[in-house]
Scaffold this motif. Structure first.
Motif, mmCIF file in Angstrom:
data_model
loop_
_atom_site.group_PDB
_atom_site.id
_atom_site.type_symbol
_atom_site.label_atom_id
_atom_site.label_comp_id
_atom_site.label_asym_id
_atom_site.label_seq_id
_atom_site.Cartn_x
_atom_site.Cartn_y
_atom_site.Cartn_z
ATOM 1 N N ARG A 1 0.962 -1.323 -0.197
ATOM 2 C CA ARG A 1 -0.157 0.001 0.182
ATOM 3 C C ARG A 1 0.788 1.226 0.139
ATOM 4 N N ILE B 1 0.374 3.904 -2.757
ATOM 5 C CA ILE B 1 0.263 6.203 -2.231
ATOM 6 C C ILE B 1 0.990 6.510 -2.537
ATOM 7 N N ASN B 2 2.519 6.595 -2.507
ATOM 8 C CA ASN B 2 4.036 6.785 -2.920
ATOM 9 C C ASN B 2 3.727 7.312 -4.582
ATOM 10 N N LYS C 1 1.098 7.057 -6.115
ATOM 11 C CA LYS C 1 -0.058 8.508 -6.556
ATOM 12 C C LYS C 1 0.730 9.746 -6.342
ATOM 13 N N ARG C 2 0.947 10.173 -4.581
ATOM 14 C CA ARG C 2 1.200 11.227 -4.781
ATOM 15 C C ARG C 2 2.389 11.844 -5.408
ATOM 16 N N THR D 1 -0.997 9.233 9.177
ATOM 17 C CA THR D 1 -2.482 8.793 7.992
ATOM 18 C C THR D 1 -3.442 8.437 10.131
ATOM 19 N N GLU E 1 -9.119 5.016 3.434
ATOM 20 C CA GLU E 1 -8.499 5.232 2.126
ATOM 21 C C GLU E 1 -7.207 4.551 1.994
ATOM 22 N N ARG E 2 -6.267 4.652 3.232
ATOM 23 C CA ARG E 2 -4.974 4.585 3.180
ATOM 24 C C ARG E 2 -5.058 3.562 3.555
#
Length: 668
Positions: free
Chosen positions: A177, A181-182, A184-185, A203, A214-215
């Motif tokens: 995950r 996430i990174n 997308k960031r 978070t 979401e995270r």
């Protein structure tokens, strides 16, 4: 510096680093550096009790809870932190202390668990229903994050039994995950998280529970508060109870009784932890028998019945002293960070990669910065980021070079690309880089032609282009007279050069240094073309028909064989007897190792590790990096160490020598 001043300075530093770590979810120093400062303060306070203060960081656990956004909650039972150890000797000392405190009582057993690198949480259930979730905070008082933990799927809202209970665990962000996430960031232009621990902590302390949901946080439980109340006699029984209630655990709770057993399992988990989908920074060792816990007691901040063993740090901080610029065989100019020496993952590091100048600008790195470094894929050190909060104003901007640091020629940057390149084909660094690439282990594997020797031979004029390697015998007498050479060294070198003529076509193709063509693509092109003549005749369209070859590679291969200098080099190498074709059946003559796994340990005599690994893959096998129940064969060389000992404990692993390995290959 006077001891009183040093104590004051240490307290200020530790309080500052703790505030950033626990409250702002930002690491300013590595864990090991923080622990060193804390230990130094503890020692100074012991030696100088007149300077001891009740609110010293040595008496505190975790965060001071300044500026908290959440309701404060007092823990019914204090959430202590663990004292840390960094070698097996400190584990032995811990066990001796336990034995001494228990006096004549029966020796305890121990439970070994993985130490998750996340955020500690205490969760309370009433009648089996989740009613509250509280962070560790300062150990006495934590933050109520109940609304947020309700968004974590692995924390059950209702237990399998209607029971009043408080359990403790670790909230983590799974590595899978974290990566997504990174990614997308980066796309969204947001600053990426430094590591999963900081991401998890940040978070959980979000004011919007939807962000938490979401995270995709996860949670593993490892402790039952007041376990004796439920009839528990051991910590291992507590693990079983947690699972019975429907609470997620790591399922790693190994009951051990001796230092040797503990040492072996810690060594095992150093490698095995890489397969887990959560970050671990060590192991936790606990006395198994709960009745002993009250006898052993606690210090002001740690239990005396448990200790953490910290693995060598993957990410540490140090000072960036300067930048040097390296030139590779393709002319690519790469910045290299010159660092204050520091230990990363068990090895000393003084230099690290910065990839390219655009990366320096993006990360806003300056000379004089305190920076975090880590080992990429556990091999190459790289600079992760600067610690801007520690800047003093004396740091200097890094400027991109305008000329080649080796030959002084102007540098160019191709449109759409980030790399600066030297376009001078006579640049000494480019020439030397091509030689080193050609003779490397993945290439022609010519032993005795290391960086220093290549550099010396270039200076003396023995080498001008790649083909001169196969003409070095004419300088035999001159080379024998060189410092640190001698007859035996020269004989070995010339034999290795002669032996290299037997290398596979794919090896020769790789060694030519075709831009964009690495080991995998060299194998692919060799397999598809069967010989160099066919490959040289291929058009861009022909090359694109090969599965795995894209536009960039196709253009590069096509252009390489349109250069007359490259054609001339190939013809010369042919005349020296190098192999530019392969038999149709050379890909896999027999899948004798299909479905089998291998690991090599110790010093080999007849072959290099790379050569044996290639043979394994050639005949359908797979190479592993650690001893486990998934391993079929351990190939043992001289002075085999811990891997051999571990393998001997697993009956299913077959231990063989390199001679036995090649007998299997030959079908003997």
């Amino acid at each position: 510096m006077k001891k009183e001043e040093r104590i004051k300075k240490l307290r200020e530093l530790i309080e500052k680093y703790s505030y950033y770590y626990y409250t702002l979810n930002e690491s300013l120093v590595s864990d090991i550096e923080f622990d060193k400062l804390l230990r130094e303060l503890e020692e100074l306070e012991k030696e100088n009790p007149q300077y001891t203060m009740f609110n010293s960081p040595t008496n505190q656990v975790g965060s001071s809870l300044k500026n908290t956004k959440f309701t404060k909650v007092t823990h019914k039972e204090k959430m202590l932190s663990l004292s840390n150890s960094y070698n097996i000797g400190e584990i032995e000392d811990f066990i001796k202390r336990v034995d001494k405190l228990l006096e004549e009582r029966k020796k305890p057993s121990y439970v070994l668990e993985v130490k998750l690198d996340g955020l500690s949480i205490s969760v309370t259930y009433k009648g089996g229903k989740l009613v509250q979730g509280v962070t560790r905070g300062d150990g006495m008082i934590g933050e109520d994050v109940t609304e947020n933990i309700l968004q974590i799927q692995s924390i059950p809202k209702i237990l399998k039994e209607k029971i009043d209970i408080e359990v403790r665990g670790e909230i983590v962000l799974p590595i899978s995950r974290f990566i997504k996430i990174n990614e997308k960031r980066l796309v969204d232009g947001e600053e990426i998280f430094a590591n999963p621990r900081n991401a998890a902590s940040g978070t959980l302390r979000q004011l919007d529970p939807e962000i938490v949901k979401e995270r995709g946080l996860d949670c593993y439980f490892y402790f039952v508060v007041d376990g004796e109340k439920y009839g528990l006699k051991s910590h291992s029984e507590a693990f079983e109870m947690l699972e019975r209630l429907g609470l997620k655990t790591t399922k790693i709770a190994e009951v051990l009784s001796s230092v040797d057993e503990i040492d072996k399992r810690i060594e095992y988990w150093k490698d095995a932890r890489e397969k887990l989908d959560y970050e671990t920074d060590g192991m936790v060792l606990k006395v198994n028998e709960i009745e002993y816990w009250s006898i052993l007691g606690n210090t002001t901040k740690s239990p005396r019945w448990a200790i953490a063993y910290k693995f060598p740090a993957k990410q540490v901080s140090t000072k960036l002293l300067d930048i040097t610029w390296q030139v590779g065989r393709t002319g690519k100019v790469t910045p290299v960070a010159e660092l204050e020496e520091v230990e990363v993952s068990g090895s000393k590091v003084k230099r690290a990669s910065l990839h390219n100048f655009d990366e320096i600008v993006r990360k806003d790195i300056k000379i004089g910065d305190k920076v975090f470094i880590e080992k990429a894929a556990e091999i190459i050190p790289q600079v992760v980021k600067p610690i801007k909060e520690l800047r003093t104003g004396e740091e200097r901007e890094i400027e991109a070079p305008k000329t080649c640091p080796i030959c002084g020629s102007s540098l160019e940057k191709e449109e759409g690309l980030v790399d600066l390149r030297c376009i001078n084909e006579s640049c000494p660094a480019k020439i030397q880089g091509k030689f080193e690439y050609f003779v490397s282990r993945d290439g022609m594997n010519i032993m005795g032609l290391g960086q220093k020797i290549v550099e010396r031979f270039l200076e003396l004029g023995y080498l001008k282009d790649i083909t001169d390697i196969y003409n070095l015998s004419q300088y035999k007498e001159e080379i024998e007279k060189l410092e640190k050479m001698g007859k035996k060294s020269v004989e070995n070198l010339l034999n290795s050069i002669e032996e290299s003529k037997k290398r596979d076509y794919s090896k020769v193709l790789y060694s030519l240094g075709i831009p964009e063509v690495g080991k995998f693509l060299a194998n692919l092109l060799a397999e598809e073309s069967k010989n160099i003549e066919t490959l040289m005749k291929m058009t861009v369209e022909d090359l694109l028909l090969i599965n795995g070859v894209g536009d960039k590679v196709a253009e590069s291969v096509y252009n390489f064989f349109k250069d007359e200098k490259n054609i001339e080099m190939i013809e010369k190498l042919k005349s020296y007897g190098l192999n530019f074709s392969q038999e149709k059946e050379s890909k896999v003559e027999r899948n004798v190792f299909e479905g089998k796994t291998f690991l090599v340990t110790g010093k080999l005599v007849k072959f290099s590790r790379n050569e044996i690994k290639e043979e394994i893959e050639k005949f359908g096998g797979k190479n592993l990096s650690a001893v486990s129940k998934n391993l079929n064969y351990l190939i043992v060389g001289e002075s085999a160490g811990s891997k051999l000992k571990k393998a001997q404990e697993i009956e299913s692993i077959k231990i063989i020598t390199e001679e036995e390995f090649f007998k299997i290959v030959k079908g003997e």
